[in-house]
Design a protein around this motif. Structure first.
Motif, PDB file in Angstrom:
ATOM      1  N   ARG A  22       0.834  -1.203   0.000  1.00  0.00           N
ATOM      2  CA  ARG A  22       0.000   0.000   0.000  1.00  0.00           C
ATOM      3  C   ARG A  22       0.876   1.264   0.000  1.00  0.00           C
ATOM      4  NH1 ARG A  22      -5.194   1.633   0.850  1.00  0.00           N
ATOM      5  NH2 ARG A  22      -5.910  -0.522   1.024  1.00  0.00           N
ATOM      6  N   LYS A  23       1.917   1.280   0.810  1.00  0.00           N
ATOM      7  CA  LYS A  23       2.818   2.442   0.841  1.00  0.00           C
ATOM      8  C   LYS A  23       3.527   2.606  -0.503  1.00  0.00           C
ATOM      9  CE  LYS A  23       3.763   2.553   5.815  1.00  0.00           C
ATOM     10  NZ  LYS A  23       4.812   2.447   6.858  1.00  0.00           N
ATOM     11  N   THR A  24       3.878   1.483  -1.119  1.00  0.00           N
ATOM     12  CA  THR A  24       4.525   1.532  -2.425  1.00  0.00           C
ATOM     13  C   THR A  24       3.600   2.169  -3.459  1.00  0.00           C
ATOM     14  OG1 THR A  24       5.895  -0.411  -1.970  1.00  0.00           O
ATOM     15  CG2 THR A  24       5.502   0.123  -4.276  1.00  0.00           C
ATOM     16  N   LEU A  25       2.348   1.741  -3.470  1.00  0.00           N
ATOM     17  CA  LEU A  25       1.387   2.300  -4.421  1.00  0.00           C
ATOM     18  C   LEU A  25       1.073   3.761  -4.108  1.00  0.00           C
ATOM     19  CD1 LEU A  25      -1.018  -0.754  -4.806  1.00  0.00           C
ATOM     20  CD2 LEU A  25       0.672   0.070  -6.455  1.00  0.00           C
ATOM     21  N   ASP A  26       1.055   4.105  -2.834  1.00  0.00           N
ATOM     22  CA  ASP A  26       0.848   5.513  -2.464  1.00  0.00           C
ATOM     23  C   ASP A  26       1.958   6.396  -3.017  1.00  0.00           C
ATOM     24  OD1 ASP A  26      -1.561   5.290  -1.143  1.00  0.00           O
ATOM     25  OD2 ASP A  26      -0.669   5.158   0.858  1.00  0.00           O
ATOM     26  N   SER A  27       3.168   5.857  -3.063  1.00  0.00           N
ATOM     27  CA  SER A  27       4.287   6.655  -3.571  1.00  0.00           C
ATOM     28  C   SER A  27       4.141   6.930  -5.071  1.00  0.00           C
ATOM     29  CB  SER A  27       5.621   5.958  -3.288  1.00  0.00           C
ATOM     30  OG  SER A  27       5.882   4.885  -4.172  1.00  0.00           O
ATOM     31  N   ILE A  28       3.372   6.093  -5.760  1.00  0.00           N
ATOM     32  CA  ILE A  28       3.023   6.365  -7.160  1.00  0.00           C
ATOM     33  C   ILE A  28       1.877   7.376  -7.211  1.00  0.00           C
ATOM     34  CG2 ILE A  28       2.136   5.381  -9.304  1.00  0.00           C
ATOM     35  CD1 ILE A  28       3.441   2.737  -8.517  1.00  0.00           C
TER      36      ILE A  28
END
Length: 274
Positions: A22-28
């Motif tokens: 989720r944090k990875t996708l938020d960074s996108i």
């Protein structure tokens, strides 16, 4: 190649990443130039945790993010990235791992550099505040790397990489039989056939959520990492890109790096047991 909007395919291999995806996708999601991203391709490499459900929920919550979810049986990161490459439609490819994070201006900054330097095929960035050194000097501006530079210290890290998809016709795909140092094995082909640029700006954060270096993941097996590095070195030598004296030098240099990693890992494990 002219860099335009909706031009980048982001490829994320994922395996049991429920704690971080989720944090990875938020960074996108929070990229300052999100409009440059055509698609986010997530290759689920046979996850057995809640990763898939988290991604599907994220898609519903964020319909503005063009996520494509693809499941495959557990086959390894090289197979996963290759599947992503074969499904990608963007003119540019950007890699991101499921436990890494992009800084908000990552895409904006790299696209700016590509626009200003149309000859660049492959571009990576820093992931540490500490500058990269070559020949005793800090790299402080856009730098075109040589083979010896990369053999001296493998760089850049995978989540910082962006390259032109058209180059795949020449460099091919990841070696699916190699699971360690497979990223540099692939990137070296760009260096040898095209060019390989490094931007000394920290635009990514890697290994989010790990307690200490080599706690888990592929980097935990330093012996296999060493074998991967030796495979890469042997290949560039056997293909005629490295002289015998340089091969001998880097052979022993790589052996010393392996010995040093063993010591650092041993000390880290002792400290974290206290």
């Amino acid at each position: 190649m002219r860099v335009k909007k909706q031009n980048i395919s982001v490829i994320i291999p994922m395996y049991n990443a429920s704690d971080t995806i989720r944090k990875t996708l938020d960074s996108i999601k929070y990229q300052t130039k999100l409009e440059y991203i055509l698609e986010v391709i997530i290759i689920d490499d046979g996850s057995t945790d809640e990763s898939a459900n988290i991604v599907k929920e994220y898609c519903k919550e964020n319909p503005e993010i063009p996520i494509k979810y693809i499941f495959q049986k557990n086959s390894g990161v090289s197979v996963a990235r290759n599947k992503g490459l074969k499904n990608a439609k963007g003119d540019l490819i950007a890699f991101l791992d499921a436990d890494d994070i992009w800084m908000k201006n990552k895409i904006e900054r790299q696209v700016q550099v590509l626009k200003e330097n149309e000859e660049i095929i492959f571009l990576g960035t820093a992931h540490k505040d500490k500058p990269l050194k070559r020949n005793g000097k800090n790299i402080t501006s856009l730098y075109r790397a040589k083979l010896e530079d990369v053999l001296w210290s493998y760089f850049p890290v995978t989540p910082s990489v962006i390259f032109k998809r058209e180059a795949i016709r020449e460099v091919g795909y990841f070696d699916e039989k190699q699971s360690y140092c497979e990223d540099i094995n692939y990137y070296l082909r760009f260096l040898l056939k095209y060019n390989y640029y490094y931007l000394p700006e920290k635009l990514v954060q890697i290994d989010c959520g790990k307690k200490f270096m080599r706690e888990k993941g592929l980097t935990s097996n330093i012996r296999m990492m060493h074998r991967g590095e030796m495979k890469n070195l042997t290949e560039v030598y056997e293909n005629g890109y490295l002289s015998l004296p340089k091969y001998v030098f880097f052979f022993w240099f790589t052996e010393m790096k392996y010995f040093r990693r063993c010591i650092i890992t041993f000390i880290s494990r002792i400290k974290n047991r206290r």
